[in-house]
Design a protein around this motif. Structure first.
Motif, PDB file in Angstrom:
ATOM      1  N   UNK A 188     -11.310   7.699   5.357  1.00  9.75           N
ATOM      2  CA  UNK A 188      -9.874   7.404   5.352  1.00  9.75           C
ATOM      3  C   UNK A 188      -9.282   7.964   4.070  1.00  9.75           C
ATOM      4  N   UNK A 189      -8.104   8.527   4.154  1.00 12.21           N
ATOM      5  CA  UNK A 189      -7.431   9.102   2.986  1.00 12.21           C
ATOM      6  C   UNK A 189      -7.329   8.064   1.864  1.00 12.21           C
ATOM      7  N   UNK A 190      -7.926   8.351   0.689  1.00  8.88           N
ATOM      8  CA  UNK A 190      -7.885   7.366  -0.412  1.00  8.88           C
ATOM      9  C   UNK A 190      -6.472   7.025  -0.863  1.00  8.88           C
ATOM     10  N   UNK A 195     -10.226  -0.397  -0.759  1.00  5.57           N
ATOM     11  CA  UNK A 195     -11.442  -1.092  -0.339  1.00  5.57           C
ATOM     12  C   UNK A 195     -11.188  -2.593  -0.437  1.00  5.57           C
ATOM     13  N   UNK A 196     -11.274  -3.254   0.721  1.00  4.72           N
ATOM     14  CA  UNK A 196     -11.001  -4.690   0.759  1.00  4.72           C
ATOM     15  C   UNK A 196     -12.273  -5.519   0.656  1.00  4.72           C
ATOM     16  N   UNK A 197     -13.425  -4.893   0.924  1.00  8.74           N
ATOM     17  CA  UNK A 197     -14.694  -5.615   0.799  1.00  8.74           C
ATOM     18  C   UNK A 197     -15.807  -4.620   0.544  1.00  8.74           C
ATOM     19  N   UNK A 198     -16.593  -4.811  -0.534  1.00  8.97           N
ATOM     20  CA  UNK A 198     -17.625  -3.843  -0.885  1.00  8.97           C
ATOM     21  C   UNK A 198     -18.925  -4.064  -0.114  1.00  8.97           C
ATOM     22  N   UNK A 199     -19.877  -3.184  -0.384  1.00  4.62           N
ATOM     23  CA  UNK A 199     -21.208  -3.261   0.209  1.00  4.62           C
ATOM     24  C   UNK A 199     -22.046  -4.288  -0.565  1.00  4.62           C
ATOM     25  N   UNK A 217     -15.544  -2.238   3.781  1.00  4.45           N
ATOM     26  CA  UNK A 217     -14.296  -2.418   4.544  1.00  4.45           C
ATOM     27  C   UNK A 217     -13.186  -1.655   3.830  1.00  4.45           C
ATOM     28  N   UNK A 218     -12.558  -0.739   4.554  1.00  4.29           N
ATOM     29  CA  UNK A 218     -11.466   0.066   3.996  1.00  4.29           C
ATOM     30  C   UNK A 218     -10.186  -0.333   4.726  1.00  4.29           C
ATOM     31  N   UNK A 219      -9.284  -0.986   4.008  1.00  6.23           N
ATOM     32  CA  UNK A 219      -8.033  -1.462   4.602  1.00  6.23           C
ATOM     33  C   UNK A 219      -6.984  -0.361   4.584  1.00  6.23           C
ATOM     34  N   UNK A 220      -6.185  -0.314   5.646  1.00  4.31           N
ATOM     35  CA  UNK A 220      -5.100   0.668   5.759  1.00  4.31           C
ATOM     36  C   UNK A 220      -4.148   0.212   6.857  1.00  4.31           C
ATOM     37  N   UNK A 221      -3.045   0.940   6.986  1.00  4.31           N
ATOM     38  CA  UNK A 221      -2.060   0.599   8.004  1.00  4.31           C
ATOM     39  C   UNK A 221      -2.627   0.858   9.403  1.00  4.31           C
ATOM     40  N   UNK A 222      -2.138   0.116  10.366  1.00  2.88           N
ATOM     41  CA  UNK A 222      -2.545   0.281  11.761  1.00  2.88           C
ATOM     42  C   UNK A 222      -2.290   1.729  12.216  1.00  2.88           C
ATOM     43  N   UNK A 223      -3.289   2.326  12.838  1.00  2.00           N
ATOM     44  CA  UNK A 223      -3.155   3.694  13.364  1.00  2.00           C
ATOM     45  C   UNK A 223      -3.455   4.789  12.359  1.00  2.00           C
ATOM     46  N   UNK A 317     -10.395   3.168  -7.788  1.00  2.00           N
ATOM     47  CA  UNK A 317     -11.027   2.560  -6.623  1.00  2.00           C
ATOM     48  C   UNK A 317     -12.403   2.022  -7.004  1.00  2.00           C
ATOM     49  N   UNK A 318     -13.125   2.785  -7.829  1.00  2.00           N
ATOM     50  CA  UNK A 318     -14.459   2.357  -8.250  1.00  2.00           C
ATOM     51  C   UNK A 318     -14.377   1.049  -9.025  1.00  2.00           C
TER      52      UNK A 318
END
Length: 325
Positions: A188-190, A195-199, A217-223, A317-318
């Motif tokens: 997904x385009x950074x 990132x809403x939840x890490x590994x 988990x990578x959060x973003x807009x619907x679609x 992001x890191x």
């Protein structure tokens, strides 16, 4: 004693009425006059020829001087060009060695050391060779011939740089083909996600207990489009219970990636895709608290942290992921 003979020279005037000029001299004087006139003419001829030759030589000297200056100027330009090339070759050589070490290659170094010599040796005193027969091999001239020109790389060094660069290109081409199948970018385009939840171990948003999270988990807009992080083949497009609609891609014999909670897929099972192809869209299918992508990476059949395979994410992001752990 005989009298000297006289010869008379008559000079007749061109106009009538003028006196005739008579010049009577002994023959001996006439001979002297002729010899003197001949010497004068000879001197005049030699002088004329010398003057002509001097002018010719002067012109030739001027021309040679101009040619000398031109050659000197060209030589200086050539020297500057060679100095520049020398610097560039040394720079390229350093860059080539750096890249080879980075790729784990052994740099090619021109052969150094003494020229190979050997064989059984016999004392000259017991040798059967005639004493006046000398060896045709002379080490000193050969050593001199092997010396390099100071300040400029030898042909061997230039060939070595060329060989190193060719090896680098071949290695990069091989690695490029391998890298095409290794996940290396975010799906997904950074700039349009976070990132809403890490590994790893996390507090479950559903149970409130510690739980092993096998992806990111990578959060973003619907679609929001989801892109393939590497070349591969789609091996599965189906709903997986709590994971919702999923797409699974096998990249090679080592890497497999999974994408969950999709709104809809954009690929079919068996389809070959390349890095950057849109494989689906961010959704909220399955058990989810909001629109996001569950992204997991398997290496040799085992789940690994996907974040190191997302090189296009910046330090912000890191840091976010680090603080979320």
């Amino acid at each position: 004693m005989e009298k000297n003979k006289y010869h008379t020279l008559l000079i007749m005037p061109s106009s009538p009425g003028k006196k005739i000029i008579r010049l009577s001299l002994p023959s001996f004087y006439w001979k002297m006059i002729c010899v003197a006139a001949g010497l004068i003419l000879l001197w005049a001829g030699v002088g004329t020829w010398s003057l002509f030759y001097h002018v010719k030589i002067t012109k030739r000297c001027c021309l040679l001087e101009k040619e000398k200056q031109t050659a000197k100027s060209q030589l200086e330009e050539e020297r500057q060009r060679l100095t520049y090339l020398d610097g560039q070759i040394k720079k390229i050589r350093k860059q080539a060695v750096f890249i080879q070490k980075f790729l784990g290659m052994e740099p090619h170094v021109p052969g150094k050391g003494k020229i190979g010599q050997g064989g059984e040796e016999v004392s000259p005193k017991v040798s059967s060779l005639p004493p006046d027969l000398q060896s045709s091999v002379h080490p000193t001239p050969l050593n001199l011939a092997c010396k390099e020109i100071s300040g400029f790389p030898s042909p061997k060094e230039i060939d070595s740089v060329s060989l190193n660069l060719n090896q680098i290109i071949e290695t990069l081409q091989i690695k490029q083909k391998k890298l095409e199948y290794i996940p290396s970018v975010s799906p997904v385009d950074p700039q349009k996600s976070w990132i809403s939840s890490p590994f790893g171990i996390r507090i479950s948003p559903f149970t409130g207990k510690k739980q092993l999270h096998l992806g990111i988990d990578i959060a973003a807009w619907k679609g929001t489009p989801i892109m393939a992080p590497a070349k591969g083949k789609v091996v599965s497009v189906k709903k997986r219970g709590l994971m919702g609609l999923t797409v699974t891609i096998r990249h090679d014999s080592i890497y497999t990636t999974l994408y969950g909670h999709l709104l809809k897929s954009n690929v079919k099972k068996g389809q070959v895709i390349k890095r950057g192809d849109v494989i689906g869209y961010i959704g909220n299918s399955g058990r989810s608290t909001g629109y996001h992508l569950h992204y997991s990476v398997k290496k040799n059949g085992k789940h690994v942290n996907p974040f190191p395979y997302m090189v296009d994410w910046d330090n912000n992001h890191a840091l976010f992921v680090s603080s979320a752990k």
